[in-house]
Motif scaffolding. Sequence first.
Motif, PDB file in Angstrom:
ATOM      1  N   LEU A  16       0.855  -1.153   0.022  1.00 22.62           N
ATOM      2  CA  LEU A  16       0.014  -0.117  -0.047  1.00 22.62           C
ATOM      3  C   LEU A  16       0.717   1.346   0.031  1.00 22.62           C
ATOM      4  CD1 LEU A  16      -2.586  -1.005   2.760  1.00 22.62           C
ATOM      5  CD2 LEU A  16      -2.706  -1.360   0.303  1.00 22.62           C
ATOM      6  N   GLY A  17       0.157   2.319  -0.658  1.00 19.60           N
ATOM      7  CA  GLY A  17       0.801   3.593  -0.377  1.00 19.60           C
ATOM      8  C   GLY A  17       0.009   4.531   0.168  1.00 19.60           C
ATOM      9  N   ILE A  18       0.196   5.091   1.105  1.00 21.16           N
ATOM     10  CA  ILE A  18      -0.510   5.602   2.111  1.00 21.16           C
ATOM     11  C   ILE A  18      -0.304   7.381   2.243  1.00 21.16           C
ATOM     12  CG2 ILE A  18      -1.576   6.203   4.525  1.00 21.16           C
ATOM     13  CD1 ILE A  18      -0.842   3.116   4.879  1.00 21.16           C
ATOM     14  N   ILE A  19      -1.363   8.190   1.530  1.00 20.11           N
ATOM     15  CA  ILE A  19      -1.138   9.699   1.599  1.00 20.11           C
ATOM     16  C   ILE A  19      -1.995  10.358   2.983  1.00 20.11           C
ATOM     17  CG2 ILE A  19      -1.324  11.723   0.474  1.00 20.11           C
ATOM     18  CD1 ILE A  19      -1.118  10.041  -2.040  1.00 20.11           C
ATOM     19  N   THR A  20      -1.429  11.000   3.603  1.00 17.98           N
ATOM     20  CA  THR A  20      -2.267  11.256   4.858  1.00 17.98           C
ATOM     21  C   THR A  20      -2.031  12.949   4.757  1.00 17.98           C
ATOM     22  OG1 THR A  20      -1.747   9.796   6.171  1.00 17.98           O
ATOM     23  CG2 THR A  20      -2.745  11.565   7.300  1.00 17.98           C
ATOM     24  N   LEU A  21      -3.162  13.667   4.456  1.00 14.34           N
ATOM     25  CA  LEU A  21      -3.457  15.149   4.408  1.00 14.34           C
ATOM     26  C   LEU A  21      -3.320  15.502   5.964  1.00 14.34           C
ATOM     27  CD1 LEU A  21      -4.023  17.642   3.038  1.00 14.34           C
ATOM     28  CD2 LEU A  21      -6.377  17.085   3.103  1.00 14.34           C
ATOM     29  N   ALA A  48       6.710   0.349  -8.125  1.00 16.05           N
ATOM     30  CA  ALA A  48       6.169  -1.049  -8.214  1.00 16.05           C
ATOM     31  C   ALA A  48       5.704  -1.791  -6.962  1.00 16.05           C
ATOM     32  CB  ALA A  48       7.555  -1.873  -8.818  1.00 16.05           C
ATOM     33  N   ARG A  49       6.253  -1.253  -5.751  1.00 16.14           N
ATOM     34  CA  ARG A  49       5.914  -1.917  -4.753  1.00 16.14           C
ATOM     35  C   ARG A  49       4.253  -1.674  -4.075  1.00 16.14           C
ATOM     36  NH1 ARG A  49       9.800   0.850  -0.577  1.00 16.14           N
ATOM     37  NH2 ARG A  49       8.971   2.700  -2.130  1.00 16.14           N
ATOM     38  N   VAL A  50       3.764  -0.469  -4.929  1.00 17.11           N
ATOM     39  CA  VAL A  50       2.494  -0.258  -4.363  1.00 17.11           C
ATOM     40  C   VAL A  50       1.512  -0.808  -5.217  1.00 17.11           C
ATOM     41  CG1 VAL A  50       0.927   1.966  -4.106  1.00 17.11           C
ATOM     42  CG2 VAL A  50       3.310   1.937  -3.515  1.00 17.11           C
ATOM     43  N   ARG A  51       0.281  -1.065  -4.817  1.00 13.72           N
ATOM     44  CA  ARG A  51      -0.666  -1.899  -5.725  1.00 13.72           C
ATOM     45  C   ARG A  51      -2.091  -1.007  -5.497  1.00 13.72           C
ATOM     46  NH1 ARG A  51       0.074  -8.528  -5.470  1.00 13.72           N
ATOM     47  NH2 ARG A  51       2.394  -8.405  -6.090  1.00 13.72           N
ATOM     48  N   CYS A  52      -2.158  -0.425  -4.250  1.00  9.38           N
ATOM     49  CA  CYS A  52      -3.332   0.450  -4.128  1.00  9.38           C
ATOM     50  C   CYS A  52      -3.008   1.642  -3.158  1.00  9.38           C
ATOM     51  CB  CYS A  52      -4.331  -0.517  -3.367  1.00  9.38           C
ATOM     52  SG  CYS A  52      -5.881   0.448  -3.050  1.00  9.38           S
ATOM     53  N   ILE A  53      -3.558   2.775  -3.458  1.00  8.39           N
ATOM     54  CA  ILE A  53      -3.050   3.763  -2.815  1.00  8.39           C
ATOM     55  C   ILE A  53      -4.392   4.367  -1.825  1.00  8.39           C
ATOM     56  CG2 ILE A  53      -2.899   6.403  -2.971  1.00  8.39           C
ATOM     57  CD1 ILE A  53      -1.734   5.713  -5.931  1.00  8.39           C
ATOM     58  N   VAL A  54      -3.952   4.675  -0.648  1.00  9.67           N
ATOM     59  CA  VAL A  54      -4.978   5.144   0.274  1.00  9.67           C
ATOM     60  C   VAL A  54      -4.745   6.604   0.722  1.00  9.67           C
ATOM     61  CG1 VAL A  54      -5.734   4.771   2.909  1.00  9.67           C
ATOM     62  CG2 VAL A  54      -5.069   2.786   1.490  1.00  9.67           C
ATOM     63  N   LEU A  55      -5.753   7.218   0.518  1.00 16.89           N
ATOM     64  CA  LEU A  55      -6.008   8.626   0.805  1.00 16.89           C
ATOM     65  C   LEU A  55      -6.732   9.213   2.203  1.00 16.89           C
ATOM     66  CD1 LEU A  55      -5.316  11.622  -0.020  1.00 16.89           C
ATOM     67  CD2 LEU A  55      -7.329  11.711  -1.319  1.00 16.89           C
ATOM     68  N   PRO A 205      -1.367  -7.377  -9.921  1.00 14.30           N
ATOM     69  CA  PRO A 205      -1.111  -5.939 -10.207  1.00 14.30           C
ATOM     70  C   PRO A 205      -1.400  -5.551 -11.713  1.00 14.30           C
ATOM     71  CG  PRO A 205       0.868  -7.084  -9.785  1.00 14.30           C
ATOM     72  CD  PRO A 205      -0.069  -8.041  -9.421  1.00 14.30           C
ATOM     73  N   LEU A 206      -1.157  -6.286 -12.699  1.00 17.60           N
ATOM     74  CA  LEU A 206      -1.426  -5.854 -14.039  1.00 17.60           C
ATOM     75  C   LEU A 206      -2.887  -5.991 -14.197  1.00 17.60           C
ATOM     76  CD1 LEU A 206       1.648  -7.835 -15.612  1.00 17.60           C
ATOM     77  CD2 LEU A 206       1.795  -5.434 -14.696  1.00 17.60           C
ATOM     78  N   ALA A 207      -3.313  -6.872 -13.700  1.00 18.57           N
ATOM     79  CA  ALA A 207      -4.772  -6.983 -13.701  1.00 18.57           C
ATOM     80  C   ALA A 207      -5.823  -5.796 -13.060  1.00 18.57           C
ATOM     81  CB  ALA A 207      -5.227  -8.457 -13.280  1.00 18.57           C
ATOM     82  N   LEU A 208      -5.091  -5.635 -12.108  1.00 16.95           N
ATOM     83  CA  LEU A 208      -5.955  -4.147 -11.174  1.00 16.95           C
ATOM     84  C   LEU A 208      -5.833  -2.996 -12.175  1.00 16.95           C
ATOM     85  CD1 LEU A 208      -4.503  -4.681  -7.746  1.00 16.95           C
ATOM     86  CD2 LEU A 208      -6.773  -4.972  -8.484  1.00 16.95           C
ATOM     87  N   VAL A 209      -4.468  -2.826 -12.922  1.00 15.89           N
ATOM     88  CA  VAL A 209      -4.303  -1.512 -13.572  1.00 15.89           C
ATOM     89  C   VAL A 209      -5.588  -1.608 -14.889  1.00 15.89           C
ATOM     90  CG1 VAL A 209      -2.688  -0.376 -15.078  1.00 15.89           C
ATOM     91  CG2 VAL A 209      -2.165  -0.879 -12.709  1.00 15.89           C
ATOM     92  N   GLU A 210      -5.411  -2.898 -15.465  1.00 12.98           N
ATOM     93  CA  GLU A 210      -6.094  -2.999 -16.683  1.00 12.98           C
ATOM     94  C   GLU A 210      -7.548  -3.104 -16.500  1.00 12.98           C
ATOM     95  OE1 GLU A 210      -5.095  -2.853 -19.671  1.00 12.98           O
ATOM     96  OE2 GLU A 210      -2.899  -3.128 -19.162  1.00 12.98           O
ATOM     97  N   VAL A 211      -8.100  -3.472 -15.428  1.00 14.30           N
ATOM     98  CA  VAL A 211      -9.348  -3.410 -15.293  1.00 14.30           C
ATOM     99  C   VAL A 211     -10.000  -2.232 -14.771  1.00 14.30           C
ATOM    100  CG1 VAL A 211     -11.114  -4.333 -13.649  1.00 14.30           C
ATOM    101  CG2 VAL A 211      -9.628  -6.064 -14.607  1.00 14.30           C
ATOM    102  N   ARG A 212      -8.989  -1.495 -13.901  1.00 17.69           N
ATOM    103  CA  ARG A 212      -9.444  -0.110 -13.475  1.00 17.69           C
ATOM    104  C   ARG A 212      -9.575   0.850 -14.853  1.00 17.69           C
ATOM    105  NH1 ARG A 212      -7.488   5.031 -12.809  1.00 17.69           N
ATOM    106  NH2 ARG A 212      -8.900   6.225 -11.308  1.00 17.69           N
ATOM    107  N   ALA A 213      -8.428   0.544 -15.731  1.00 12.66           N
ATOM    108  CA  ALA A 213      -8.531   1.390 -16.991  1.00 12.66           C
ATOM    109  C   ALA A 213      -9.829   1.000 -17.937  1.00 12.66           C
ATOM    110  CB  ALA A 213      -7.139   1.097 -17.891  1.00 12.66           C
TER     111      ALA A 213
END
Length: 261
Positions: A16-21, A48-55, A205-213
Motif C-alpha cells: 500500500l501507498g498511504i497519503i495523509t493530508l 512497483a511496490r504499491v498496488r493500491c493507494i489510500v488517501l 497488479p497488472l490485472a488491477l491496472v487493466e481492469v481499472r483502465a
Amino acid sequence: MTQTRPGLDIQVSEPLGIITLANPPLNFLSVDLLGQIADAVDALDGDARVRCIVLRAAGKTFCAGADLVGGAAGESGAQGLAAIRRLYDHAARLFARAKPMIAVINGAAVGAGLGLALSADFRIASPLARFSANFVALGFHPGFAISCTLPRVVGAQRAAWMMLSADRVKGEQALEWGLVDRLAAPEALDEAALAMARQVAANGPLALVEVRATMTRGLAQDVAVTLDHELARQAVLRETADYAEGVAAVFERREARFTGR
C-alpha cells in the motif's frame, strides 16, 4: 518508507501507498498542497511496490474545501483565476493515475474536499462523515469536476439535489446513495480502510491496472472538459455581488442575503 512534507505525510507499507493530508484544523486545500498530493499520487502510481493507494486525513475533518480566500486562489481578477486553473490542473492529474485509490472520510468533505474524495475509486467513511457540494450557498458554481464525477457515483437526480440545494449528506445516507462504499466506526475507520485496500492489493497488479483502465475509460478526458467549463462559469460568478455576499456570510456565520446581481 515515510516522507513528511508540510501538510502531507506519504508512507509506503507494501503493498500500500498511504497519503495523509495534515493541514489542521480543516485540511483546506491550497494550490501548493493539492500539487503535493498529485505529486504523491504520481510517485506511488509509479512505485512497483504499491498496488493500491489510500488517501486519508488527520483530525476530525477530511477536507473543508479549497482555500479560496486566504490563498492565491482567493485573489480577485486574473491572478485568482490563474490560481484556480493551477488547482484544477492538479485535480486533473489525480484522475490520470493507473492504480486503484481508496479515500478514508473521517469527517466533513465539503466543496473541493468532496471533489477530492470523488477522485478515489472507493470511499469508506465514519457515520460522522458528511458530504456537501455547497457552492450555490456561496453564490458560486461547483468545481473540481464535481459536476461530472458526482452524477457518476450517486446518479443525476441525487447529484442535482446536492448541487442545487447545498444539502449535507451524512454517513448513513451516503452509504445508501452509494456515495460511500462502506461505513466503519470512527475508532475502527483506519484499520477497516487498510483492510479494504489490502483486499484490492492482494490481486494481480497488472490485472488491477487493466481492469481499472476499462472501468474508468474516458473519465480523465471528461474531467478535463468539465474543469474547463466549471472554471469559465466560476470566472463569471466570481465577479458578482452574490458571490461576495456568499463568502462574507460564511465568514460572518450568518444567512446570505442574495440579490441576484
